[in-house]
Design an enzyme around this catalytic site. Sequence first.
Site, PDB file in Angstrom:
ATOM      1  N   HIS A 115       0.871  -1.181   0.000  1.00 22.72           N
ATOM      2  CA  HIS A 115       0.000   0.000   0.000  1.00 22.72           C
ATOM      3  C   HIS A 115       0.910   1.234   0.000  1.00 22.72           C
ATOM      4  O   HIS A 115       1.161   1.848   1.031  1.00 22.72           O
ATOM      5  CB  HIS A 115      -0.926  -0.029   1.223  1.00 22.72           C
ATOM      6  N   ASN A 158      -2.409  -2.062  -3.652  1.00 24.06           N
ATOM      7  CA  ASN A 158      -3.432  -1.038  -3.489  1.00 24.06           C
ATOM      8  C   ASN A 158      -3.221   0.034  -4.545  1.00 24.06           C
ATOM      9  O   ASN A 158      -2.160   0.658  -4.610  1.00 24.06           O
ATOM     10  CB  ASN A 158      -3.319  -0.375  -2.113  1.00 24.06           C
ATOM     11  N   GLU A 159      -4.221   0.215  -5.391  1.00 26.01           N
ATOM     12  CA  GLU A 159      -4.309   1.367  -6.294  1.00 26.01           C
ATOM     13  C   GLU A 159      -3.090   1.602  -7.182  1.00 26.01           C
ATOM     14  O   GLU A 159      -2.305   2.539  -6.960  1.00 26.01           O
ATOM     15  CB  GLU A 159      -4.592   2.630  -5.497  1.00 26.01           C
ATOM     16  N   ASN A 295     -11.707   0.640  -4.823  1.00 32.87           N
ATOM     17  CA  ASN A 295     -11.714   1.866  -4.027  1.00 32.87           C
ATOM     18  C   ASN A 295     -12.432   2.914  -4.861  1.00 32.87           C
ATOM     19  O   ASN A 295     -12.082   3.146  -6.023  1.00 32.87           O
ATOM     20  CB  ASN A 295     -10.290   2.351  -3.733  1.00 32.87           C
ATOM     21  N   GLU A 373     -12.483   0.488  -0.333  1.00 33.31           N
ATOM     22  CA  GLU A 373     -12.418   1.832   0.270  1.00 33.31           C
ATOM     23  C   GLU A 373     -13.550   2.683  -0.278  1.00 33.31           C
ATOM     24  O   GLU A 373     -13.795   2.694  -1.494  1.00 33.31           O
ATOM     25  CB  GLU A 373     -11.104   2.564  -0.071  1.00 33.31           C
ATOM     26  N   TRP A 427      -1.695  10.781   3.118  1.00 30.63           N
ATOM     27  CA  TRP A 427      -0.407  10.950   2.420  1.00 30.63           C
ATOM     28  C   TRP A 427      -0.071  12.393   2.034  1.00 30.63           C
ATOM     29  O   TRP A 427       1.033  12.858   2.271  1.00 30.63           O
ATOM     30  CB  TRP A 427      -0.401  10.121   1.127  1.00 30.63           C
TER      31      TRP A 427
HETATM   32  C1  BGP Z   1      -6.811   6.086  -1.368  1.00 33.35           C
HETATM   33  C2  BGP Z   1      -5.690   5.406  -0.645  1.00 33.35           C
HETATM   34  C3  BGP Z   1      -5.718   5.545   0.833  1.00 33.35           C
HETATM   35  C4  BGP Z   1      -6.287   6.852   1.353  1.00 33.35           C
HETATM   36  C5  BGP Z   1      -7.499   7.308   0.582  1.00 33.35           C
HETATM   37  C6  BGP Z   1      -7.950   8.700   0.892  1.00 33.35           C
HETATM   38  O1  BGP Z   1      -6.353   6.511  -2.584  1.00 33.35           O
HETATM   39  O2  BGP Z   1      -5.674   4.040  -0.927  1.00 33.35           O
HETATM   40  O3  BGP Z   1      -4.446   5.244   1.302  1.00 33.35           O
HETATM   41  O4  BGP Z   1      -5.344   7.795   1.566  1.00 33.35           O
HETATM   42  O5  BGP Z   1      -7.304   7.229  -0.803  1.00 33.35           O
HETATM   43  O6  BGP Z   1      -7.137   9.614   0.218  1.00 33.35           O
HETATM   44  P1  BGP Z   1      -6.621  10.939   0.860  1.00 33.35           P
HETATM   45  O7  BGP Z   1      -5.928  10.506   2.101  1.00 33.35           O
HETATM   46  O8  BGP Z   1      -5.691  11.535  -0.143  1.00 33.35           O
HETATM   47  O9  BGP Z   1      -7.803  11.776   1.092  1.00 33.35           O
END
Ligand code: BGP
Length: 466
Positions: A115, A158-159, A295, A373, A427
């Site tokens: 991830h 993940n993604e 997600n 997600e 992040w």
């Molecule tokens: C997805 C990721 C997560 C999480 C989420 C929300 O893309 O898999 O790790 O961060 O998005 O995004 P953000 O934290 O940028 O709002």
Amino acid sequence: MYKLPEDFIFGGATAAYQAEGATKEGGKGLVAWDEFLEKQGRFSPDPASDFYHQYPEDIRLCEKFGVNGIRISIAWTRIFPDGTGEVNQEGVDFYHNLFAECQKRNITAFVTLHHFDTPKTLFDKGDFLNRENLDAFVDYAEFCFKEFHEVHYWSTFNEIYPVATNQYLLGTFPPSVKSDFSMIIQCLHNMMVAHARTVNLFKDNNYPGEIGVVHSLETKYPATDSPEDQHAAFLDDALSVRFLLDATYLGYYSDKTMQALEEIAEANGATYEFLEEDFEIMKKASHRNDYLGINHYQCHFVKAYDGETQIHHNGTGDKGTSVYKVKGIGERIYKEGLKRTDWDWLIYPEGMYDILMRIKEDYPHYNKIYITENGMGYKDEFEDGVIMDEARIDYLKVYLEAIGKAIEDGVNVKGYFLWSLMDLFSWTNGYNKRYGLFYVDFETQKRYPKASAYWYKRLSETKTIS
Ligand code: BGP
């Protein structure tokens, strides 16, 4: 009113780097993010939600609030601090203890191997652009399959699309490269090859359990009916959605996908290399995915755009600041009349319904889907331990209704993991973009159930969205 199936999983999602904290504890090796965040100086990944120490409390809260599944990721560098080679037993023990806690409370763990947190040693050698790192990933996966018998559900990545574009288009993730489409396309493809190799390894060795991949699938709509806007939406979709679904479920890129890819590559002067043997591997894996993780938070309305790439990432929650215009693809616009969050994410649950129906129609052997997600980033207000997050409940309701409708229309969705279980580190947004069912006071690490946690508990008990 929709009723969800009796065996439906009402889960909560987390990720190692965003929840665990303890980035320098327990023998953990470095990831690129450590240095990147330190240099950036905006926010620290420590202590995040201190899940590394608080997990028994978080799992207890899951049980208490009807959350019967938890999505976690293993931090590769807790197991192999240098990415390959010596195993760090302390890291292995940590995950055994975590899984034991899940078992004790009857919470099903869905485990992602990667991830966003490639070991720094491998990241510095080109991350997934370097084919040698694919071997390292498959070896790490094999170690986990052999070691963690407690796990039934595995996701490879993940993604993949956000990895490629945040690293090499927006530059919001390390190594902060901007608009390099050679890197973007190669990264997407190489990660899909790594996924396929891992699925084949899992199935060839008959490891118990199930395996899949988690894709970020955001539906794209043309901003108007004009042929130019329709084409822009087609291109945006082809790179971000169709490319990955073709790789996952066909094992090759359809003519339509390749046509779009070539157009985007040409506009951006990009080159890439897809090997014949990659497709053999991908084809073999394409009928062996047990499930697809989706997600989905938002969707995009796209209009034709002729200029150079211009992007402003809204990582602060200042509504209306985001700009997304990409050369050779199109411009994502705010659609009049649609609600959006402070981070400019469009709230449009039809996007969830449409992506689910499309998978059923275009890739009929998808087996089953978990929404891995979905949730709403929000500046929660904390008043004497009470958090009335009605806006989040409204969001969850309409998205779950869209899922309920898709199930009624024949899509096999088996569970939902709300992002996120507890507030955690984001992040590129830090700590003011909260998603959790449980509010975390990051100073004391105390957890407080939000109004949405009580709502989710009722949902899990009644299975009825209301
Ligand atoms: C997805 C990721 C997560 C999480 C989420 C929300 O893309 O898999 O790790 O961060 O998005 O995004 P953000 O934290 O940028 O709002």
